[in-house]
Scaffold this motif. Structure first.
Motif, short mmCIF file in Angstrom:
data_model
loop_
_atom_site.label_atom_id
_atom_site.label_comp_id
_atom_site.label_asym_id
_atom_site.label_seq_id
_atom_site.Cartn_x
_atom_site.Cartn_y
_atom_site.Cartn_z
N UNK A 1 0.81 -1.22 0.00
CA UNK A 1 0.00 0.00 0.00
C UNK A 1 0.84 1.26 0.00
N UNK A 2 2.08 1.19 0.38
CA UNK A 2 2.87 2.39 0.57
C UNK A 2 2.48 3.04 1.89
N UNK A 3 2.62 4.36 1.97
CA UNK A 3 2.32 5.09 3.21
C UNK A 3 0.97 5.80 3.09
N UNK A 4 0.17 5.76 4.15
CA UNK A 4 -1.12 6.47 4.12
C UNK A 4 -0.92 7.98 4.17
N UNK A 5 -1.76 8.70 3.44
CA UNK A 5 -1.72 10.16 3.51
C UNK A 5 -3.10 10.76 3.79
N UNK A 6 -4.16 10.01 3.50
CA UNK A 6 -5.51 10.47 3.81
C UNK A 6 -6.38 9.25 4.09
N UNK A 7 -7.19 9.33 5.16
CA UNK A 7 -8.06 8.22 5.53
C UNK A 7 -9.40 8.75 6.00
N UNK A 8 -10.42 7.92 5.85
CA UNK A 8 -11.76 8.27 6.30
C UNK A 8 -12.33 7.14 7.14
N UNK A 9 -13.10 7.51 8.15
CA UNK A 9 -13.77 6.51 8.97
C UNK A 9 -15.15 7.03 9.34
N UNK A 10 -16.11 6.12 9.40
CA UNK A 10 -17.46 6.47 9.84
C UNK A 10 -17.91 5.45 10.88
N UNK A 11 -18.44 5.96 11.96
CA UNK A 11 -19.11 5.11 12.95
C UNK A 11 -20.52 5.66 13.10
#
Length: 382
Positions: free
Chosen positions: A152-162
């Protein structure tokens, strides 16, 4: 040690379930003591029980006073399963007596609690494990595995919903009765289920928080926003968007994640009506994975897929205990999901809630092991 002698404080539905899982699913444990201010929770049949705990575990000592429980019983471990607003003090009292702790999340309800809990563990011969079951889900382990393999390489943007749909006032649904604090708990404070899994593939702590709320539209008399949305960011700019709800009429699966990385992408979208959850990824580094590929993984960690005892939140609760008990029996220097990790997934929500209170002001997040933290306590907790 041959047997892990444990006690539990807090006998709501979660506490009763976790005590039974720890005792019934593992040969290495001994259920010694239980505590709750309400004796009915020990002596009478409760929701989803086939018999009272008193009858199921007649050798267990029941107490209504926690200090008495930890003083009068020889305990190796305390399961802290109280309301989310009162975890810290129970943990501190156990650590002060050098008793190990398993504590549900969120880890603390304030920065002052974070400071006191951190100091208590630092000064104790015992250790604390954070009971963050989302960190144990199979699809989260898949994300970590793909990341560690360099796909995947390195994360730079992520989203999460609960998104936890609301089903009406608690007065009409006795299974949803919560404490006054829980009724007023602003959504973004319960961020651990979302941040914990993502922090597993991050090299930095979250440093900044911005949060706004919608106000109260579904029920104008409510004590908290219908929705809150936060942006968290590290010092290098890695960004997480988190959406949490207070009131919500969308009845679908709770937990969704999207992970954008330098060499690939990963997502887990929870169920929608008749559509089951789906996990997908793509990678520049793996031949044949240059298009979005569906993966046959769910909540159950694969190492427990054939274990009939593996239960609780898709097997994640069993995995938490299995890893904890193995660490205790081997005298490991650290427990899985340390207090430090628990605070890293809890404190950003406290800063975000303050940001929303201030109309979306950008705040800098500090942690108890940083010298700047002390100055934040009065400003953020008030």
């Amino acid at each position: 040690m041959d047997k892990i002698r444990f006690g539990v404080v807090g006998l709501g539905h979660r506490g009763r379930y976790m005590a039974r899982l720890a005792e019934d699913a593992f040969d290495c444990t001994q259920f010694v003591a239980a505590c709750d201010v309400d004796p009915l929770l020990w002596n009478e049949t409760q929701w989803q029980q086939d018999k009272p705990l008193k009858e199921r575990y007649p050798e267990v000592n029941f107490h209504t006073d926690y200090a008495e429980m930890i003083a009068k019983n020889e305990l190796d471990l305390v399961l802290v399963e109280t309301g989310a607003d009162v975890h810290a003090d129970f943990c501190i009292k156990a650590l002060d007596r050098n008793i190990n702790v398993f504590s549900d999340i969120p880890s603390v309800a304030s920065l002052d609690e974070a400071r006191r809990l951190w100091d208590a563990e630092q000064n104790s011969r015992a250790k604390l494990m954070t009971g963050a079951n989302p960190n144990e889900w199979g699809f989260v382990n898949t994300l970590v595995d793909l990341y560690q393999k360099g796909l995947l390489g390195e994360p730079y943007y992520m989203e999460a919903e609960y998104i936890h749909a609301s089903r009406g006032p608690a007065a009409t649904n006795p299974l949803l009765v919560h404490s006054p604090w829980r009724k007023a708990l602003v959504p973004i404070r319960y961020c651990t289920h979302s941040l914990g899994p993502l922090l597993r593939i991050m090299k930095e702590v979250l440093r900044y928080a911005i949060c706004v709320g919608t106000g109260k539209h579904v029920n104008p008399q409510a004590l908290k926003d219908d929705m809150q949305a936060a942006l968290f960011q590290t010092e290098s700019g890695v960004t997480i968007r988190l959406l949490r709800n207070g009131a919500c009429r969308a009845f679908f699966g709770h937990h969704s994640y999207r992970v954008f990385c330098t060499k690939g992408y990963f997502e887990r979208i929870d169920s929608r009506g008749n559509t089951p959850q789906v996990v997908r990824f793509r990678s520049d580094e793996l031949y044949g994975a240059d298009t979005l590929t569906e993966l046959p993984v769910g909540m159950m960690p694969k190492e427990y897929a054939d274990n009939p005892k593996a239960a609780g939140h898709g097997g994640a609760d069993y995995a938490l205990f299995d890893h904890l008990f193995k660490a205790m029996l081997s005298d490991a220097p650290e427990f899985p999901i340390t207090l430090r990790e628990g605070l890293c997934m809890t404190l950003p929500g406290i800063y975000a809630a303050k940001s929303a209170q201030l109309g979306g002001q950008k705040l800098t997040i500090h942690y108890p092991w940083e010298k700047e933290f002390a100055a934040d306590i009065k400003q953020i907790d008030q």
